[in-house]
Design a protein around this motif. Structure first.
Motif, PDB file in Angstrom:
ATOM      1  N   ARG A   6       0.734  -1.028   6.617  1.00  0.00           N
ATOM      2  CA  ARG A   6       0.928  -2.093   5.625  1.00  0.00           C
ATOM      3  C   ARG A   6       0.818  -3.466   6.298  1.00  0.00           C
ATOM      4  O   ARG A   6       0.222  -4.395   5.747  1.00  0.00           O
ATOM      5  N   GLN A  14       8.825   1.733  -5.746  1.00  0.00           N
ATOM      6  CA  GLN A  14       7.514   1.098  -5.758  1.00  0.00           C
ATOM      7  C   GLN A  14       6.919   1.129  -7.157  1.00  0.00           C
ATOM      8  O   GLN A  14       6.285   0.156  -7.604  1.00  0.00           O
ATOM      9  N   GLU A  16      -0.201   3.736   4.181  1.00  0.00           N
ATOM     10  CA  GLU A  16       1.085   3.350   3.615  1.00  0.00           C
ATOM     11  C   GLU A  16       2.206   3.200   4.632  1.00  0.00           C
ATOM     12  O   GLU A  16       3.282   2.721   4.276  1.00  0.00           O
ATOM     13  N   THR A  32       0.790  -1.227   0.000  1.00  0.00           N
ATOM     14  CA  THR A  32       0.000   0.000   0.000  1.00  0.00           C
ATOM     15  C   THR A  32       0.825   1.282   0.000  1.00  0.00           C
ATOM     16  O   THR A  32       0.321   2.347   0.361  1.00  0.00           O
ATOM     17  N   VAL A  33       2.091   1.205  -0.402  1.00  0.00           N
ATOM     18  CA  VAL A  33       2.896   2.421  -0.508  1.00  0.00           C
ATOM     19  C   VAL A  33       2.227   3.372  -1.502  1.00  0.00           C
ATOM     20  O   VAL A  33       1.868   2.987  -2.603  1.00  0.00           O
TER      21      VAL A  33
END
Length: 1004
Positions: A587, A769, A582, A575-576
């Motif tokens: 996470r 990411q 995040e 979930t970055v």
């Protein structure tokens, strides 16, 4: 006998050493029954001063020491509300008609507003004393006559001071002689700047900070002695024994002054209504919105709306709601993303007006959490706007309601450890590099946290600094806790009044050239003003940019709810970049919680907060959510209230509902109960509340033991609970950003980079990411990059403005020149656009010329040797060198991960990707870039460090237990690359590393 009429608090900014509560308490201890406050060009402390005087049984005399345009000082004291308003007007003129932070008042302006004021001739920096010291008696006489005539001889006094400075006796005699000649009365003052004589060294140090000197240097403004403390009445009588009338006149002045602030005053904004009344318009708009939101107005909806509208009208806030509705309408008509957050989402009226996106009726949220008749607290509405347009909305407010009635709220920047160390360290004569190193050792805690920090944070001791050398410095820092260092503009607060603000509080210029009121968010409420928070939210900017990149293929309001793919993404813990979800803790929570509905996101936002963590809510919530623990309720009747949180009290609104259900409290009484618990009242008060709760519960038919157990649950969780309305507001935006990450990652990450800094992670992590989602990130290019990060075939192209030093203006120049013809070489670029040499170097080393010449070293050599023949044999920079240069100049490296520049990694180390494939309990070691080491509160109360290690394959979350942290503290907190050895732990889908050993991998 005597009253101090010339007193400075910390709101004189580095010229007052004692906080207002301490000054007032000291005055009460010495037997005074009145006290004045006369800060430099400020009445910012007026509300606090009046409140503490009332608590200590003192009469509060409001005033200010005003700086005139010639640099001299005068004391103005308000005889009552009218005089106070004149002081505010005069200070506004002094600030707004002069350069920022250099106020000055002309005598002409002063003499236009003398009603309700008493004027003292001032301290040694007063114009009359200065003229007398300079033997210019005729000029002093002329000015004294002018002021006495303007204020009236009963309201103008020649001020005598007994600070035992050289020349005091002669000056006082000259003033007395002048007073006798002109029939002007004398008054004695102490020119107080601190409460006790022991505080003189600290005051002297503050003066050094203010004047930019050190304790070893002389400065005209440094005090010669320590006589500026709050002296007892008998000591003042002894000092002024030769001038008994000057002593008596202090009491005469105090008797002439009455309270200047009305604690019950209200200056709420008025919404312009062409016809009819504002309550009628609010009702019409509310029901119009209700038909759109609810389609049919069933009894549950109308009852709730009528209940809220009645309270809003009774408290007089109809105009305020319309003002907010108007701002939201203005923004949306112009395509500016905005949304309401916080407890306003408990209001169905706000929901129907479009101010919030949370349905409080469907969520069973009590309106009284936001507004109630019993509490009578002013409403506090927070609106989030795309940060790029927040100032445009604020400008609309000023235009709509009048510039003279609208101002930004100020904020007072108080001393924290680092700022105190730097200020006082420099004043004590320490070298700047030494103080910088010391300051960087401390986390950002308040200044009075120094002693605790020395005990709590082992990295400070491990740094090897001689802490005994700084003993005095640390003590001074401790004394500075909470003192305002300077004034700034609150980032979001705005006040709107029904009359010009200059008569209510002084106005000053902001750095942007707009106007702010010299009161902070708490002080404006004390003065009867309403604050509106227009917050700048970069997440909305990223959302808007993403939708624009999608060329309007998707609208904000059309993002579908309950998208299965979005929830699959959330359950992965990847979930970055997702708003509010995040952080490393979030996470891990997402991977363990396995969210599949919006309620799970609301709970997620609420759970990862200091309160729920300390209150030990996280583990039982996950266990009940996953079916590993039975869901139980304190009483069957509470099932409808606590079902959404699996029988646990998670939200503040649930505390209210339980009190209403169990003890038959009114909604307003229940919110008072919540607030009393949250405010950490003494145990005696909590016991009294508990007794009332149990008695009401017994009357409502509940058994005593069960009532006591339920109250114990509330008492335990109320302090830790989170506002559900706020959590739901944030969860809505979190879900929408997750949807974009899931379905449009290239567009979203481009937007995320263009709205940086935002969120939790540095640029390097965001770019990494994006790559792990299959999105290439390319470097800057003079022929392909734009001012912003841009979508290109297969990935994202770095912005030209991102290159260190280039900035937006130069980036636009490059793009404009390229539009005429692409650049063909370094020489062509420099000929057409001769930038400064250091900027050219940064562009070359950042890779912006790689498409014209792939050998950066040769390009760099050519930049410095334009007339010499190119050295074709010159080898290019190594990959490690390129990575280091990119990371330094761009904030990220696109040629490789920064870890690759650290040399060969030892055998046996795992990457983040391979580590995720291992079994629970495996002994592993991993090397990586340290990301966001922090020490959040833990349920055990012990100090643990949480961080992430990042390599080219991903992130791994690391928990450093207290004993390991104490062993390797300095290495963990001050080295960018680490190798961590430990035990792999799997918790559901979440994987984390429990550290056992830590080592720095960079060569010394």
């Amino acid at each position: 006998m005597f009253t101090h009429l010339h007193v400075h608090s910390p709101y004189s900014f580095l010229d007052g050493a004692s906080p207002i509560p301490k000054l007032v308490q000291r005055a009460a201890e010495l037997g005074y029954d009145a006290l004045a406050l006369t800060d430099h060009n400020s009445v910012s402390g007026a509300g606090e001063f009046q409140r503490h005087c009332a608590l200590n049984g003192l009469q509060a005399i409001q005033g200010a020491e005003v700086t005139m345009t010639d640099g001299s000082h005068l004391i103005l004291l308000a005889c009552g509300p009218d005089g106070y308003q004149h002081i505010c007007h005069l200070l506004t003129q002094a600030h707004l008609t002069r350069p920022r932070e250099k106020p000055g008042l002309s005598y002409q302006t002063l003499l236009e507003r003398t009603a309700g004021l008493i004027c003292l001739s001032g301290c040694h920096r007063g114009r009359i004393p200065t003229l007398l010291r300079q033997q210019r008696r005729a000029e002093a006489r002329q000015l004294a006559q002018r002021l006495a005539q303007a204020f009236g001889r009963e309201n103008f006094y020649l001020e005598l001071q007994g600070t035992m400075l050289p020349g005091d006796r002669a000056l006082n005699a000259a003033l007395a002689e002048l007073g006798a000649e002109l029939g002007i009365p004398l008054v004695a003052t102490g020119n107080v700047h601190y409460s006790t004589a022991e505080e003189f060294p600290f005051y002297d140090l503050l003066t050094c900070v203010r004047t930019g000197t050190t304790v070893e240097h002389v400065h005209p403004e440094r005090p010669v002695n320590g006589q500026n403390y709050l002296k007892p009445p008998l000591e003042m009588a002894k000092i002024f024994s030769s001038y008994p009338t000057a002593l008596a006149n202090t009491r005469r002045i105090a008797a002439a002054c009455r309270p200047a602030l009305d604690p019950h005053a209200q200056y709420f904004p008025v919404f312009p209504v062409p016809t009819g009344s504002t309550p009628a318009l609010l009702r019409r708009l509310t029901y119009s919105g209700a038909r759109e939101r609810y389609y049919s107005l069933r009894p549950q909806v109308t009852e709730r709306l009528e209940h809220e509208l009645a309270i809003i009208q009774q408290l007089g806030y109809a105009d305020y709601f319309l003002v907010v509705w108007d701002l939201v309408r203005y923004a949306r008509q112009r395509g500016i993303l905005c949304t309401g957050r916080g407890s306003v989402a408990d209001s169905a009226v706000a929901y129907c007006l479009g101010i919030t996106e949370v349905d409080p009726i469907a969520r069973r949220l009590l309106f009284e959490r936001f507004l109630s008749l019993e509490r009578c607290q002013k409403p506090d509405i927070d609106l989030d706007f795309d940060y790029r347009y927040r100032d445009r909305v604020a400008a609309y407010v000023r235009e709509r309601y009048g510039k003279e009635r609208v101002a930004a709220v100020c904020t007072f920047y108080t001393y924290h450890v680092r700022s105190a160390l730097r200020d006082f360290g420099q004043a004590l004569g320490f070298e700047r590099p030494e103080i910088d190193r010391l300051a960087k050792l401390f986390p950002p805690v308040p200044a009075d946290g120094i002693t605790a920090a020395l005990q709590r944070f082992p990295e400070i001791k491990q740094a090897g600094l001689p802490l005994e050398r700084y003993r005095q410095l640390l003590a001074f820092c401790q004394a500075a806790a909470g003192l305002p260092r300077h004034m700034g503009t609150h980032p979001s607060g705005l006040v709107i009044a029904n009359r010009p603000l200059a008569g209510l509080a002084p106005l000053q210029k902001t750095a942007k050239g707009t106007v702010m009121i010299a009161l902070d968010k708490n002080q404006v409420e004390e003065c009867g003003l309403l604050k509106l928070d227009l917050l700048s939210l970069r997440a909305l900017g990223a959302m808007d940019d993403t939708l624009r990149l999608l060329a309007h293929r998707l609208r904000y309001q059309d993002i579908p709810a309950d998208d299965p793919a979005t929830y699959r993404l959330l359950r992965s813990g990847d979930t970055v970049g997702i708003f509010q979800l995040e952080s490393s803790a979030q996470r891990i929570l997402q991977a363990r919680l396995e969210a599949n509905c919006f309620e799970d996101l609301v709970a997620s936002v609420a759970l990862i907060r200091p309160g729920p963590i300390k209150g030990q809510l996280v583990e039982p919530y996950i266990a009940r959510r996953r079916g590993r623990e039975k869901i139980t309720y304190p009483h069957p009747s509470l099932a409808p209230i606590l079902a959404k949180s699996y029988g646990l009290v998670l939200f503040q609104e649930q505390v209210l509902e339980v009190a209403v259900q169990v003890a038959a409290f009114s909604a307003g009484e229940a919110d008072q109960l919540r607030r009393l618990m949250t405010d950490r009242r003494p145990q005696a008060e909590l016991d009294a509340i508990g007794t009332l709760f149990v008695e009401r519960a017994l009357a409502n038919g509940m058994a005593r033991q069960q009532a006591q157990e339920i109250f114990a649950i509330l008492a335990n969780y109320a302090s830790y609970g989170f506002c559900e309305a706020h959590a739901a507001s944030f969860a809505d935006l979190a879900y929408r950003t997750a949807y974009l990450v899931c379905h449009y990652p290239a567009e979203y990450f481009t937007a995320l980079l263009n709205n940086y800094p935002m969120g939790y992670y540095p640029l390097q992590t965001i770019c990494g990411q994006a790559r792990r989602r299959g999105i290439a990130v390319y470097g800057p290019d003079v022929n392909h990059s734009t001012v912003d990060f841009s979508l290109t075939e297969g990935g994202i192209r770095c912005s030209l403005a991102r290159v260190a030093g280039v900035g937006e203006r130069n980036a636009r120049r490059i793009v404009a020149a390229r539009a005429q013809k692409p650049f063909t070489s370094l020489a062509d670029f420099y000929h057409r656009l001769p930038l400064a040499r250091d900027l050219m170097e940064n562009l070359v080393l950042g890779g912006a010329f790689d498409s014209l010449h792939p050998n950066r070293r040769q390009t760099f050599w050519r930049l410095h040797n334009p007339e010499r023949q190119e050295r074709s044999s010159l080898p290019d920079f190594t990959l490690a060198e390129k990575i280091q240069q990119e990371y330094r100049l761009l904030g990220f490296s696109y040629s490789g991960h920064p870890l690759q520049a650290c040399g060969e990694r030892p055998a046996g180390l795992y990457t983040a990707a391979t580590l995720r494939t291992l079994l629970h309990g495996s002994q592993v070691a991993m090397a990586g870039l340290v990301v966001r080491p922090h020490r959040p509160p833990t349920r055990s109360g012990r100090t643990a460090v949480f961080l992430s290690l990042e390599d080219e394959t991903g992130l791994v979350d690391v928990v450093v237990p207290e004993e390991v942290y104490h062993q390797y503290a300095y290495t963990i907190m001050h080295h960018p690359f680490l190798t961590i050895t430990g035990r792999l732990e799997r918790r559901g889908r979440a994987v984390q590393l429990l550290a056992q050993q830590v080592a720095d991998i960079l060569p010394q």
